[in-house]
Design an enzyme around this catalytic site. Structure first.
Site, PDB file in Angstrom:
ATOM      1  N   GLU A  82       0.913  -1.150   0.048  1.00 13.02           N
ATOM      2  CA  GLU A  82      -0.014  -0.086   0.095  1.00 13.02           C
ATOM      3  C   GLU A  82       0.858   1.525  -0.083  1.00 13.02           C
ATOM      4  O   GLU A  82       1.291   1.917   1.067  1.00 13.02           O
ATOM      5  CB  GLU A  82      -0.842   0.042   1.090  1.00 13.02           C
ATOM      6  CG  GLU A  82      -1.813   1.177   1.263  1.00 13.02           C
ATOM      7  CD  GLU A  82      -2.846   1.336   2.455  1.00 13.02           C
ATOM      8  OE1 GLU A  82      -2.700   0.520   3.266  1.00 13.02           O
ATOM      9  OE2 GLU A  82      -3.826   2.258   2.442  1.00 13.02           O
TER      10      GLU A  82
ATOM     11  N   LYS B 109      -2.417  -2.102  -3.115  1.00 16.70           N
ATOM     12  CA  LYS B 109      -3.209  -1.185  -2.763  1.00 16.70           C
ATOM     13  C   LYS B 109      -2.991   0.302  -2.664  1.00 16.70           C
ATOM     14  O   LYS B 109      -2.317   0.901  -1.825  1.00 16.70           O
ATOM     15  CB  LYS B 109      -3.720  -1.507  -1.111  1.00 16.70           C
ATOM     16  CG  LYS B 109      -4.784  -0.524  -0.471  1.00 16.70           C
ATOM     17  CD  LYS B 109      -5.326  -1.362   0.772  1.00 16.70           C
ATOM     18  CE  LYS B 109      -5.994  -0.203   1.466  1.00 16.70           C
ATOM     19  NZ  LYS B 109      -6.762  -0.818   2.784  1.00 16.70           N
TER      20      LYS B 109
END
Ligand code: 13P
Length: 341
Positions: A177, A222
């Protein structure tokens, strides 16, 4: 459930499903509870997470993975059932927030780096034994007129890649992420500036993942969507967000990655749904494009709950509604009329 990381990754991004980010740290859940006037106690955190995981319809039909904070991974429902078992019973994959948060990066005023690599292998082993099959590590990139620096991006990307390699070594799928923030101060950047920064960040992240021999088939990305800063006077339509976001992803995300699960990053509930839908309705992509939302899945549910057990059915119905809308958006089948219905 298969033990192969490629199979676990596929199971996390099933069609019409996404990931529930319920991994708010004790500090972050305090902010969410403060907004509804609920005290941040262990019992209230347990009650709130239990209402989420016992929401049968959204959990069975729309949630393919749940990210947990370490406390929740080891916690039980009031009747003694481990939360991990509740989640598994819905066929969703349990996962763990693996990082220790962002701290100031020396030599880089205004920038942070995410910590948590020391001893991570042992912690991953323990979390795997406790039932987690994937992990998440969030790097934070802030835009202003001079930031981010290349050194700041590189430090964060290197940590993400080291973490991802460790996860795979211990049989967990890494959620990678790198979040380019839309709502940090200053947040007045344009969508073009977000495009440029997100592009550089993803390029550096995938270079580092390759250098650490991370198996792309066994990870989930992500990212942020490419959006203007929340204070930018020129906001963008869902079609513009979709065009910019898909264009950046196609430049940098190899087709071997099974899924891209976006963070919501401070977007409004319907905005996050509309943007995801515009991508899936208008573009063919080699990877699944879905959600890994925290706030955009939970805000209405939290508000409906308000810390009162009598409100649990209303809170679960609010969660079901957002999960359904985002599930449809992950298929490109959402429209605004469904929100009013
Ligand atoms: P938001 O969707 O609220 O941005 O949270 C997702 C998340 O997991 C951030 O790390």
């Amino acid at each position: 459930m298969s033990e192969r990381i490629e199979d676990i990754a596929e199971a996390m991004v099933l069609p019409g499903q996404g990931i529930l980010a319920a991994d708010e740290s004790t500090g972050t859940i305090k902010k969410r509870f403060d907004s509804i006037g609920v005290e941040n106690t262990l019992e209230n955190r347990q009650a709130y997470r239990e209402l989420l995981f016992r929401s049968a319809e959204p959990m069975n039909e729309r949630v393919s993975g749940v990210i947990l904070f370490e406390e929740t991974l080891h916690q039980k429902a009031v009747d003694g059932t481990p939360f991990v078992d509740l989640i598994r019973a819905t066929n969703a994959v349990p996962g763990i927030k693996a990082d220790k948060g962002a701290v100031p990066l020396p030599g880089h005023p205004g920038e942070t780096v995410t910590e948590g690599l020391d001893g991570l292998g042992d912690r991953l082993k323990g979390w795997r034994d406790a039932g987690a099959l994937f992990a998440k590590w969030r790097a934070v990139i802030t835009i202003d007129d001079r930031l981010p620096s290349y050194g700041g991006i590189r430090a964060n990307a290197h940590a993400l890649a080291r973490y991802a390699a460790l996860c795979q070594q211990h049989g967990l799928v890494p959620i990678v992420e790198p979040e380019v923030q839309m709502d940090a101060d200053p947040a007045d950047h344009t969508i073009e500036r977000c495009h440029e920064v997100t592009s550089t960040v993803l390029q550096v992240v995938f270079n580092e993942l390759r250098e650490q021999n991370v198996k792309l088939e066994g990870m989930i990305l992500k990212p942020n969507m490419v959006v203007p800063g929340s204070k930018c006077p020129t906001q963008a339509s869902a079609e513009e967000v979709a065009a910019h976001t898909v264009s950046v992803l196609k430049q940098h995300v190899p087709a071997a990655v099974p899924g891209v699960a976006f963070l919501s990053g401070g977007q409004g509930d319907i905005e996050a749904t509309a943007n995801l839908n515009a991508m899936n309705a208008n573009y063919d992509t080699p990877w699944a494009l879905t959600y890994s939302y925290g706030r955009a899945l939970q805000a209405s549910c939290l508000k409906a709950w308000g810390g009162n057990a009598h409100n649990i059915p209303a809170a679960q119905s609010a969660f079901k509604n957002r999960a359904d809308m985002n599930g449809l958006a992950a298929l490109g089948n959402w429209n605004e009329g469904l929100e009013r219905a």
